[in-house]
Every structure is written in C-alpha cells, then in structure tokens.
Design a protein around this motif. Structure first.
Motif, PDB file in Angstrom:
ATOM      1  N   GLY A 136       0.723  -1.267   0.039  1.00 19.59           N
ATOM      2  CA  GLY A 136       0.041   0.104   0.123  1.00 19.59           C
ATOM      3  C   GLY A 136       0.924   1.302  -0.189  1.00 19.59           C
ATOM      4  O   GLY A 136       0.369   2.446   0.362  1.00 19.59           O
TER       5      GLY A 136
ATOM      6  N   TYR B 127       1.658   2.900  -2.473  1.00 20.47           N
ATOM      7  CA  TYR B 127       1.445   3.747  -3.664  1.00 20.47           C
ATOM      8  C   TYR B 127       0.854   4.931  -3.110  1.00 20.47           C
ATOM      9  O   TYR B 127       1.177   6.200  -3.656  1.00 20.47           O
ATOM     10  CB  TYR B 127       0.432   3.438  -4.739  1.00 20.47           C
ATOM     11  N   ARG B 128       0.310   5.170  -2.020  1.00 25.39           N
ATOM     12  CA  ARG B 128      -0.312   6.482  -1.587  1.00 25.39           C
ATOM     13  C   ARG B 128       0.702   7.365  -1.357  1.00 25.39           C
ATOM     14  O   ARG B 128       0.445   8.554  -1.624  1.00 25.39           O
ATOM     15  CB  ARG B 128      -1.057   5.938  -0.003  1.00 25.39           C
ATOM     16  N   THR B 129       1.943   7.047  -0.391  1.00 25.86           N
ATOM     17  CA  THR B 129       2.595   8.160  -0.040  1.00 25.86           C
ATOM     18  C   THR B 129       3.968   8.146  -0.810  1.00 25.86           C
ATOM     19  O   THR B 129       4.784   9.193  -0.611  1.00 25.86           O
ATOM     20  CB  THR B 129       2.796   8.135   1.709  1.00 25.86           C
TER      21      THR B 129
ATOM     22  N   PRO C 157       4.431   7.773  -4.261  1.00 26.27           N
ATOM     23  CA  PRO C 157       3.902   7.506  -5.743  1.00 26.27           C
ATOM     24  C   PRO C 157       5.259   7.504  -6.643  1.00 26.27           C
ATOM     25  O   PRO C 157       5.152   6.857  -7.621  1.00 26.27           O
ATOM     26  CB  PRO C 157       2.913   8.470  -5.764  1.00 26.27           C
ATOM     27  N   LEU C 158       5.920   8.574  -6.550  1.00 22.98           N
ATOM     28  CA  LEU C 158       7.153   8.696  -7.597  1.00 22.98           C
ATOM     29  C   LEU C 158       7.908   7.625  -7.557  1.00 22.98           C
ATOM     30  O   LEU C 158       8.236   6.807  -8.668  1.00 22.98           O
ATOM     31  CB  LEU C 158       7.973   9.972  -7.258  1.00 22.98           C
TER      32      LEU C 158
ATOM     33  N   PHE D 239       0.984  -2.159  -3.483  1.00 25.32           N
ATOM     34  CA  PHE D 239      -0.298  -2.336  -3.690  1.00 25.32           C
ATOM     35  C   PHE D 239      -0.401  -3.485  -2.614  1.00 25.32           C
ATOM     36  O   PHE D 239      -0.223  -3.311  -1.458  1.00 25.32           O
ATOM     37  CB  PHE D 239      -0.656  -2.649  -4.994  1.00 25.32           C
ATOM     38  N   GLY D 240      -1.075  -4.474  -2.882  1.00 29.28           N
ATOM     39  CA  GLY D 240      -1.366  -5.668  -2.088  1.00 29.28           C
ATOM     40  C   GLY D 240      -2.049  -5.169  -0.848  1.00 29.28           C
ATOM     41  O   GLY D 240      -2.572  -4.209  -0.831  1.00 29.28           O
TER      42      GLY D 240
ATOM     43  N   ASP E 191      -2.349  -3.720   2.440  1.00 26.78           N
ATOM     44  CA  ASP E 191      -2.041  -2.496   3.206  1.00 26.78           C
ATOM     45  C   ASP E 191      -1.244  -3.015   4.558  1.00 26.78           C
ATOM     46  O   ASP E 191      -1.555  -3.317   5.302  1.00 26.78           O
ATOM     47  CB  ASP E 191      -3.263  -1.385   3.421  1.00 26.78           C
TER      48      ASP E 191
ATOM     49  N   GLY F  35       0.022  -0.464   6.390  1.00 20.71           N
ATOM     50  CA  GLY F  35      -0.366   0.413   7.117  1.00 20.71           C
ATOM     51  C   GLY F  35       0.688   1.460   7.170  1.00 20.71           C
ATOM     52  O   GLY F  35       0.677   2.481   8.163  1.00 20.71           O
ATOM     53  N   LEU F  36       1.822   1.250   6.732  1.00 13.09           N
ATOM     54  CA  LEU F  36       2.777   2.343   6.788  1.00 13.09           C
ATOM     55  C   LEU F  36       2.676   3.480   5.782  1.00 13.09           C
ATOM     56  O   LEU F  36       2.157   3.307   4.594  1.00 13.09           O
ATOM     57  CB  LEU F  36       4.277   1.686   6.249  1.00 13.09           C
ATOM     58  N   ARG F  37       2.725   4.520   6.384  1.00 11.15           N
ATOM     59  CA  ARG F  37       2.523   5.810   5.590  1.00 11.15           C
ATOM     60  C   ARG F  37       3.819   6.746   5.642  1.00 11.15           C
ATOM     61  O   ARG F  37       3.909   7.831   6.151  1.00 11.15           O
ATOM     62  CB  ARG F  37       1.288   6.736   6.015  1.00 11.15           C
ATOM     63  N   PRO F  38       4.706   6.182   4.758  1.00  9.17           N
ATOM     64  CA  PRO F  38       6.295   7.046   4.853  1.00  9.17           C
ATOM     65  C   PRO F  38       6.238   8.316   4.009  1.00  9.17           C
ATOM     66  O   PRO F  38       5.208   8.472   3.153  1.00  9.17           O
ATOM     67  CB  PRO F  38       7.276   6.174   4.622  1.00  9.17           C
ATOM     68  N   LYS F  39       7.248   9.050   4.124  1.00 10.53           N
ATOM     69  CA  LYS F  39       7.140  10.234   3.332  1.00 10.53           C
ATOM     70  C   LYS F  39       7.840   9.882   1.974  1.00 10.53           C
ATOM     71  O   LYS F  39       8.703   8.679   1.795  1.00 10.53           O
ATOM     72  CB  LYS F  39       8.175  11.253   4.013  1.00 10.53           C
TER      73      LYS F  39
END
Lengths: 564, 116, 502
Positions: free
Chosen positions: A328, A330-332, A334-335, A399-400, A402, A404-408
């Motif tokens: 998951g 891709y959220r944070t 994306p590049l 993807f796959g 999630d 739960g990680l939201r790294p910079k």
C-alpha cells in the motif's frame, strides 16, 4: 593527452581527496563528477592498447580500448554517477570512498589488456566493496561482509593461480579469448564463475547484497557481476558449457525470487537469473549473441539498479524491505512507485523499455542457431522474471495488502537518481539504434517488428492475468518471514555437521597417535635413562633425551641414505 | 515506524498516488482482472492482424505467447509453492547472527512521515 | 680515517657489536645500556648497507683477518648472498631494539637489563660472524657465540615464566649437539683436505674424489645445521624456546637465527660441497625434500591446535622453514631464488607477527588466543598489523608471502613437479585456518569480562608497522628483493657443480 592514465587512477586519486571535501552538497557534486572525469579519459580514444609497459618480462597493458571495453566502461561510469546522486543524502565518508574505489577498480578491470592488471583490479573490487556491507555496522553485516570478502578474495586467488598456469603454458598473460581445455583455463573460468554467481557458486550474492547499507546494495548490484560478465565475453565467448550453465542460472533463481520475503533478496535472485541470460549469450558466442549479452548486461545495470534503488528508497523511509511489513505504499511514495514500475516494465521486456531491445537479442541469437531447448528455457525464465520482479515485487511493496505504513516520499537525491535511471531505461527502449551503435559487433538487428512487439505484449499481458488470478485464488506462495534454504545450506549446515563428525574422529585419532608417540618416546627414553640412574630425579629432562634420540635417528637414516 | 491512524479515506494521499486510491480493494482487484482479460483478448486478436514470424514452428500456433505465458506463469507459481514446502524454515534457522534477522540500523535510514 | 673504516668494513661488521657487548654490561641501568646498544646496532646496520651496496653489482669482497695469507689465515668474504643475509640480520636488530625497550622493561627486572642487552649484542655479533666469515671453523666459533648468547636470552624469559629455564636448557642441549655435529663434520673435511677456508675447501673437495669420510662429513654438517635451523623433525627445541623467551628476543630470533643457519646450509651445500658427487643431491632429495614437505603440513596442523599465540607462530615458523628447505632441494636457480627471497620475506613477516604477540602480552598480559576475545576493538592498530602479517603468512597477493610462494610454485612447475606445487598451495590453506582463528577471536568474539586493554605504545607499534609495511612494500614492488635473491641464487648456483645443470 590522457592516454597515460587508466580511469581507475582518477577514481583512486579522487577517493584519496574525498575526506578533504566538505560534507554536503559540495561533496555530493564532487562524487557525481568523478565518473565524468573517468569518462573523459577513455571516451574518444581510438581503439588500441595504451599505457603498456614491461614488468619482469610480462607485457602489462592498463588501457585496452575497443568497443566492448568502452561500452562497459561507459555503462559503469554512468551507473556510478547515478549511484552518487542516489547517495546524495549520505554523510558516511567510508562508504563514499569505498564506492569510488570500487567503481574505479571495476572500470580499471574492464580496460585491462592483460590478466595481471585484471587480477589487481579484480581484488580491488573485492576489497573496496566489502566496506559497503560493513558500513551497516551491525554484527550480522560484519559477519556477512567477512563471508563475502573470503569468497571474493578467494575468486581472485583462484584467478591468479589460473594466470600462473596460463603463463607457464603459453608464456603470455594477455587477456584474450581462451579455449577451455587446459587446467589454466578451467581455473580462470572458475574464478570468473564465482564472481558471476554461477549456480552453486552464487550464495555469496544472496548473503551479502541484502546485508549492505541502503545505498551500498545499489552500488554492489552494479559492478561485480557485470564485471564477471565482461570477463566471460572477453575470455570465453562461444564456450558451449556456458550455455548450460547460463540456462540453469536463469531458471533456478525463479523459484527463490517467488518465495523470498525480503525484497532485496528477491532482487538478488532476479539479478542472478538475468545474469543467466548474459552467460547464455556468451556461450552461444555468435556476433549477435555477444551483442545481446553485452546489451543485456548494460540494460540490466540500469533497470536492476533502478529496482534496487526503489526498494532501497522504501527501506530508507520505512526501515524494512520485508514484503510482510510493506504494502500500500503507492499512497505516499507514488514517484518511487512509478520509477519502480519502469524498472519492472524493463525487466519484463515490455516494448519501449530497455529490456525489450536487449533481452530479445539473446533469445533471437538462440533462435537463429535453432537451439530450441535454449530458447524455450530462456522464454520460461523471462516469464519468471515478469512474474517475480515485474509483478510480484511492485505488487507486494506498493499495492497488495496495506501494511499500514505511510512514509514520506523518498528524498530528492534518490528521486533524481531514480528518475534519470528510469529515463535512461526508456530512452534505450525508444532509441535502440543509438544504443546498438555502441555494441561490440556490427550486426543489424531490428527489435520493433510487428510480430515481435505483439508477441511480447501478449506474453506480458497474459502473465499479468495469470498473476492476478493466482493472487486472487492464492496459487502463489505467501510472503512469510522465513529462511529459504538455498545451496548455502550445504556449507552452512551439512558441511559443519560433517566436519564436527570428522573433527571428533581426528581428535580421537590425534589423541591416540599422541599417546602412541608419547609411549614410544617414553620407551626410547627409558633405555637412555636406564644408564643414568633412576627415572624419578631425571623425569624433567626426558623430553631432551627424546629430542636427542630423534637427532640420532635422523643422523643414522641420513647416513644410510648417503651410502645407498 | 510511522503507522498513521488514517485508513483508506480519499484525501489520505497526495497526487499522483491519490489517482490509484482504492486499487487495492477487492473491487479494484476485480476491475483490474477484467481490464486485463480485455487487454489479453485484444492482444490475442491483434496477433492475427499480421503474420507472426518465429524461429520455431511452435511460435506460429495461435496466440502461442499468450497461452504459453499464462500456463507457465501459473505452473511456476504452483511449483514455487510446492518447493516452499521443502525449503522454507524458521527465520532464525541459521542462528541469531544472521543479518536478515536484524533491524536495519536507524543511522543508515531517513525515517519520516509524509507530513513531518 | 674514512678510508681506514672503509677498508675494514667486513671486520667492523662483527667486531663492533662484539666489543660493544662488554661495554654495554658495565654501563649499568637499563636506559643507558639500551641507548648504547641502539647506537651500536645502527652503526652495524649502516655497515651492512654499505657492504650490500658494494656487492650488489657482483663484486666479492675478500678481507684477510690480521693480514694472514688466505688458506692459513681467516678470511671474511662478502658476496651478494651473505650481504643480503647480513642486511636481514642487522636490519631486524635495528627495528627490534627500539621495540624492545618497553617490553623488556615489563618482562625483565631493571638490574638485569644491561646484561640482557649485552647478550643481545653478543647474539647479533655471533649471527653476523656466522654469515660473514669464509672459514669453516670460524663459523663454528661464531655459532657458539650466538648460541650461548641465545640460551641466556631465552632463559631470561624465566622472570615471567619459569618454563623458560627448561626451554633454554633443552635448546642448550640440542644446540650443542648441533654445533658438535657441525664441528665433527668440519673436522672430517679437514682430514681429507687439510684446509678450513670455504673457497679452498670447495676446490679441494672437487679434486679429492668421493670417499666415505667425505660422506660422513656431509651428513654430520647437514644434520648439525639442520638442528640449528629447526629442520623437521629436529625442531623440537624451537616451540618452547620461542614461546617462553622474552617477546623481543622471540621477534629477533624468528627473524634472524634460523636465517643465519639457512645461510650456512646454502653455503655448504652449493659452494663447499657443490654437488660434485651424486650422493649429495640424492641425500637432499631423499631426506630433506620429504621432511620439508612433512614440515609444511605437520607443523601447520600443530599450529592450528595451539592456544598460545607465540607457540602457534613458532610452529608456523617450522612450516615456513619447510618452504625454504623445499626451494633448496629443487636444485634449480628458481628454487634457490625462492628460498633466498623467502629468507627475507619470512623474516619480515614473522618479526611483525611476533612483535604483535609482544604487544598483546604488554597490554593484555597474555597471548593465549582464547583470552584475546574482542582485542581487535581495543587494540585496532596492533590487531590490524596481525591481520596484514597473517595475510603475508598465507601468501595473499600484494604481500611478500605471495612473492615467495609464486617463485616456489614456479620452481616446482619448472621441474614438472605438479604434486609438490599443489602441496605448497594446499599447505597455504592451513595457514588460512590458523590465522583466521586469531582474527575470529580478535574481531568476532566479545572481550572477556572486566578486561582493560590499551593500544600498544608507539615505540612498539612503529617498528611493528615498519615490518608490516616492508612486507607489503616488497610484496607490491618485489623488484629489489627478487633481483637481489635472484643474483645471489645464480652466484650460488654457478659456484656449484650440479651435474645436470642445463
């Protein structure tokens, strides 16, 4: 003007100066510019051998410039620039110096016209690169680095043994194509095989690369193995054995790449498999095959590097490269995801990417020679590559399920390096003619025919469909935190177990033999002491007596021999 | 680790990641599969537009690369699954010193959350 | 004045330390006698360098002691070979003495130190004398001088460990047996030739013809010198002597004592006996060759099982002497070059390693390998020196050990002796094991509880690293050593009458 230099010297000189350049942007720029200076030294030189001299009757040549060495030299240099940009954030002088020395050695080895020079740089890559592993500064990485160093230096020692034999046999140390057959050439092939990660000689790679630092793994993935491929192309083109080795090498890592949880390990197995393609190309040995192997090596430097960079960026931001913890992103990031997908597309040989224009050459070379088993095996390995690296890796990371990680998003230097590398992958794919012009042999080849393009698209699309269905139905092995046994089990588990047994046996025998010797010495000494009185008071002196006995015995024996 | 409390709500990702939001839901997966089926069908049909030149006869079979790729991919996946039964061991199989057991040292990392 | 000194350089080479020794004894207090010894050794080293430079081109200096005519009087004869060995001996001494100051202060009581340095100077004088003289009986005399001094030096280790006394006693017995055999052999040669001058002996032996006295003499000299140079299985005195001697003495002895004996062996085998008769070569190949090969393996294996670092290195020395003897038994120019270059290379390497052991003893109070856990972190420079020296011992490229093995393997292949070449390489693997054991303990194991260890003082580190530096410098740039060794070898080879010379 620059013909009395090898690029390696520029790197070494630059490495010595690194500590005096202030850390930060200035140093980053400095590190990125050193490879440019390296390119200036060899680029534009007319083919030929420069900087040759005589040492102890052996012809040393530091700079052999021809299409093959320039291609690899250029690819290594560009990759070194990209790696320097990727490591822009780094403030670790040791890693920076080691990277320069490592890149310099690899480039120096590529331009070596004789085996002694090759050997020196061969060991140079080994010794410089281990610091990229140790720089992680943990117990585990220290031990892994040690294992890596032993294998790599061992490869060099085997190489020098082969060189000695070759020199004895032929009286020359020139590094040219060799015919497999004498002990010398077998030994040299073995040395290259270790660095190239031939099957059963490959474990060092999967042990060491994932144990290095974030940036270290990227740098490691560029040079060592491709240098070995270069050495194969130079030394053993058209050696039939390599075809079979290459096939085994392309196929067996597929299963491991599908099983591994650590994404950096997935990538080392996928790199291992890609190397198999190049080895097959070297083994087929036709001009097209050599071109294909060289092209694939260069393409793989960049797309594999890009993949390692993207996984490195993930590790850098999340602290882990384990598939089980990721997902998951891709959220944070994306590049990073986009760049990773470009790399994934390249290794899948999607049209308009570098993998498409390089991998197809190797397959075509097999096809032209009507080697059906070779061709089908490589096709299966290609499918494997699409599956484990083209699809599974980005799926698990971005993807796959999630995690739960939201790294910079990755830092600027990393993004820049990944962006440029991705651009390069696409540029090679879009402008194959310019790329082919750099290849060693002049063979016309057109990748973008209708039929080739459509079948490759079919292949990728159907494999993607199969992957999607397999994921949905649970037909793929689950990513799990685990150890996957590879061949290293034989020497990490089986061999120690055997050795412990043998050790016990030897210890027993040793003890027994020691007792026997001691007994017989006692007996011999007893005769002498009988003349000197009771044993007790003289007990401390009996070893001397035994020694003298030995002397007397040897004197007698020698006299007998003399009179024979 | 920077597990943030927010889950799959729409505004949780910056561009261009936000375009893809929802792709990892079950529905997204179904849509992706159907898209793939369409693409595959299109490409298989496209194969008949021109003549496929190959080095071997087998390549001339209809949509050979398609079904061959599909079958081999499934076979590889299943084979890997079977192999894993034999080769998979506990993570600490080679003892506690194994580098794959260690956490990557923070000094080599730049852990940051997106809004940090 | 200068001209006078220059004319008498060969004599000064020996006489200077010999005369300095008693002066050293009466100077009192450790510091003063140490400084004096240093100055003397420095001058001795300068003389060696001058002699080496004079003979490098090929001139042979013949110096008549007291102006007597040659076959009667004693001749000092310096050619490329012994100039090279002189350089090794005095050079090692020059580096070991500054190193000795601290470790001697720790191991030997202050009031005994002047005597220690006296014995040290005597030992050097003896070794230099053995090397420089051209007279067989004179060799014996200097052999005794150096040996007696060495027994005293080894025994002085008893301030730390009483077992040094037994070790010295054993060494004394064995050394005396060796010297006696040697003098018996020389006596037999004198019986049949009537001369003691080496050059003269060579000519007369060739004229004399084969006889059983000659054969007896040959064997006695071979065994006698074999004892002094610790040829397997005559090495039994060596491990304890090296292990229990004061550390500085061990470093010095390892670098020089056996080397001087090897020189005598070379001189007798090639110049004096010169292989005029077939039995000589046969004896070498049937006795010395197998023993050398056994030494390479047996001693290395024993080294693997040692816990005391100094003992381990001592056994490794025995194995290395095996390599030197092996090169000799090839009876080819390349083989001889290998032996001679290894004389230097092993001296440098082993001196460095024993010095490291001394540093460990000073700082950690022990050189038991099992107690050195984690010392690589506390004493990084010292341990790094060990690693570098260990690499050389193994024979990794870019170290001198590699140069030696290269020539040795080349020599074996030249003769087509494949198995021997393979055995040389295989035995190197054993060195990997015993070196690795120490590296593993030093870097990978935790330090024992409650140890405090400081890096060794600079006065010890610098000499150690000079030896390490030499072992790397001459490993990268082997031109000087291999040329010197090659020239010495060809001179020796030409002075012999090897029947099957191609």
């Amino acid at each position: 003007m620059p013909e009395y230099l090898t690029p390696a010297l520029a790197y070494v000189a630059a490495a010595l100066l690194v500590p005096f350049v202030p850390k930060g942007a200035l140093r980053g720029l400095y590190l990125a510019l050193v490879p440019v200076a390296g390119i200036l030294i060899f680029w534009g030189l007319a083919p030929g051998t420069y900087n040759a001299f005589n040492v102890m009757g052996m012809q040393i040549g530091l700079m052999r410039v021809d299409a093959l060495s320039q291609l690899f030299g250029l690819a290594f240099s560009v990759a070194a620039i990209l790696a320097a940009l990727y490591a822009w954030h780094l403030r670790d002088t040791i890693q920076q110096v080691a990277t320069l020395l490592y890149a310099g050695s690899a480039i120096g080895a590529v331009f070596a016209a004789d085996l002694i020079t090759l050997f020196v740089f061969w060991e140079g890559t080994a010794i410089a690169s281990v610091f990229l592993i140790w720089a992680r500064r943990t117990e585990g990485s220290f031990a892994a680095g040690m294992r890596y160093l032993i294998v790599q230096v061992g490869s060099g020692v085997i190489l020098i043994a082969g060189i000695v034999l070759l020199y004895r046999e032929t009286g020359t140390i020139a590094f040219n194509a060799m015919e497999l057959g004498s002990p010398a050439t077998w030994t040299i092939l073995a040395a290259i095989g270790i660095k190239c990660a031939f099957p059963f000689l490959h474990n060092w790679m999967h042990d060491a690369y994932p144990s290095a630092t974030v940036t270290g793994t990227v740098v490691l993935s560029i040079f060592t193995t491709k240098l070995a491929i270069y050495a194969l192309l130079r030394g053993f083109p058209g050696t039939e054995l390599l075809i079979y080795i290459g096939i085994a090498m392309a196929l067996f890592p597929v299963a491991f790449a599908l099983l591994e949880n650590d994404l950096r390990r997935v990538l080392t197995y996928s790199l291992n498999s890609q190397l198999g393609f190049m080895v097959v190309g070297a083994g087929i040995g036709t001009p097209l095959a050599i071109n294909g192997a060289a092209a694939h090596a260069v393409a793989s430097i960049f797309y594999q590097g890009l993949l390692f960079m993207s996984v490195g960026a993930i590790l850098f931001r999340t602290g882990t490269a384990r598939a089980t913890a990721l997902g998951g992103l891709y959220r944070t990031m994306p590049l990073t995801m986009i760049f990773c997908l470009v790399g994934a597309a390249s290794i899948s040989a999607l049209p308009l990417t570098s993998g498409f224009v390089s991998k197809s050459m190797v397959l075509s070379a097999g096809g032209y020679e009507q080697m059906f088993p070779v061709w089908i095996a490589l096709l299966v390995a290609s499918i494997g590559a699409i599956l484990h690296t083209g699809l599974r890796l980005p799926y698990l990371a971005f993807f796959g399920s999630d995690g739960g990680l939201r790294p910079k998003e990755a830092p600027g230097g990393m993004l820049l390096a990944m962006g440029l590398t991705a651009a390069l992958c696409i540029a090679i794919g879009v402008l194959p003619a310019a790329f082919y012009a750099l290849l060693p042999n002049d063979v016309p080849y057109e990748p973008y025919t209708f039929s080739h393009t459509i079948v490759q698209l079919q292949l990728v699309a159907f494999v993607a469909l199969a992957f999607a269905i397999a994921v949905k139905r649970g037909l793929l092995p689950k990513a799990e935190r685990a150890t996957i046994l590879d061949f290293d089990w034989t020497y990490r588990r089986l061999l120690p177990a055997i050795l412990v047994g043998v050790g016990r046996l030897i210890a027993g025998l040793w003890k027994g033999a020691g007792r026997m010797v001691a007994n017989s010495l006692n007996w011999g000494a007893g005769i002498v002491y009988h003349l000197h009185g009771p044993r007790g008071p003289f007990a401390r002196t009996w070893p001397t007596g035994a020694m003298v006995m030995v002397v007397a015995f040897l004197l007698g024996m020698t006299l007998v021999v003399t009179y024979l | 680790m920077t597990g943030s409390p927010e889950t799959r709500t729409s505004a949780s990702a910056p561009m261009p990641g936000s375009i893809l939001l929802g792709i990892d839901t079950a529905r997204g997966g179904r849509i992706a599969i159907w898209c793939l089926v369409l693409i595959c069908a299109g490409l298989a049909a496209g194969g008949f537009v021109g003549h496929i030149h190959g080095y071997f006869e087998i390549e001339e079979l209809p949509a050979f690369y398609g079904w061959f790729g599909f079958l081999i991919a499934l076979a590889l996946g299943i084979a890997a699954k079977i192999i894993s039964a034999f080769l998979r061991r506990k993570e600490d199989y080679y003892g506690a010193g194994s580098p794959s057991l260690e956490e990557h040292p923070a000094s080599d990392l730049g852990l940051e959350a997106p809004d940090a | 004045m200068m001209a006078l000194i220059e004319a008498n350089l060969p004599a000064l080479q020996v006489v200077l330390p010999l005369i300095a020794a008693p002066i050293c004894a009466i100077l009192g207090r450790g510091g003063r006698s140490w400084a004096f010894a240093c100055i003397v050794i420095l001058a001795t080293f300068a003389i060696s360098v001058a002699l080496f430079a004079q003979t490098y081109a090929g001139t042979i200096i013949s110096y008549r002691m007291g102006g007597w005519e040659i076959p009667l009087g004693i001749e000092y004869r310096v050619d490329r070979l012994n100039a090279f060995v002189l350089l090794i001996i005095s050079g090692s001494a020059t580096l070991v003495l500054p190193y000795a100051r601290r470790i001697v202060a720790a191991e030997i009581p202050a009031e005994r130190q002047p005597l220690f340095y006296t014995a040290f100077l005597l030992c050097i004088a003896g070794l230099l004398g053995i090397t420089i003289t051209g007279d067989a009986f004179n060799i014996f005399v200097f052999l005794e001088i150096s040996s007696l001094a060495t027994y005293a030096l080894v025994a002085s280790g008893s301030w730390v460990n009483k077992r040094a006394l037994t070790a010295a006693y054993n060494y004394l017995i064995m050394g005396t047996v060796g010297a006696t055999f040697f003098v018996i052999g020389v006596g037999m040669l004198y019986m049949i030739t009537g001369t003691l001058n080496l050059a003269d002996l060579a000519v007369r032996i060739a004229d004399h013809g084969d006889s059983s006295t000659l054969r007896m003499g040959f064997v006695f000299i071979l065994i006698g010198i074999g004892l002094k140079l610790a040829m397997f299985p005559l090495h039994l005195w060596l491990p304890n002597a090296y292990a229990y001697a004061p550390s500085a003495v061990t470093a010095f002895l390892a670098a020089t004592a056996t080397k001087a004996a090897v020189y005598v062996m070379l001189r007798f085998m090639f110049t004096v006996f010169g292989f005029d008769y077939e039995f000589q070569a046969d004896t070498l190949r049937m006795v010395v060759l197998p023993l050398a090969v056994i030494a390479m393996f047996a001693a290395s294996i024993v080294a693997i099982f040692q816990d005391n670092l100094k003992r381990m290195l001592a056994y490794s020395s025995i194995a290395q002497i095996g390599y030197i003897l092996l090169g000799l038994t090839f009876l080819t120019e390349t083989g001889l070059t290998a032996s001679i270059v290894h004389l230097f290379n092993h001296a440098v390497t082993k001196a460095a390693l024993f010095m490291v052991a001394g540093c460990f003893i000073l700082s950690a109070g022990t050189c038991s390998i099992s107690k050195l856990g984690g010392i690589g972190r506390d004493m990084p420079w010292t341990t790094a020196a060990f690693v570098a020296g260990g690499f050389s011992l193994i024979g990794l490229p870019l170290t001198v050990g590699f140069i030696s093995k290269w020539y040795l393997v080349l020599a074996a292949l030249e003769l087509g002796w494949w198995p021997v070449a393979l055995m040389i390489m295989a035995s190197s693997l054993l060195a990997v094991i015993y070196v690795w054991r120490v590296v593993e303990v030093a870097y990978l194991q935790p330090a024992p509880e409650g140890t405090v260890r400081k890096e060794a003082p600079l006065s010890m580190l610098i000499p150690t690293w000079i030896f390490v530096g030499l072992s790397i410098w001459f490993g990268v740039n082997a031109m000087l050593t291999s040329t010197a060794a090659g020239r010495a070898a060809s001179a020796l080879f030409d002075s012999s009458h090897i029947l099957w010379k191609e």
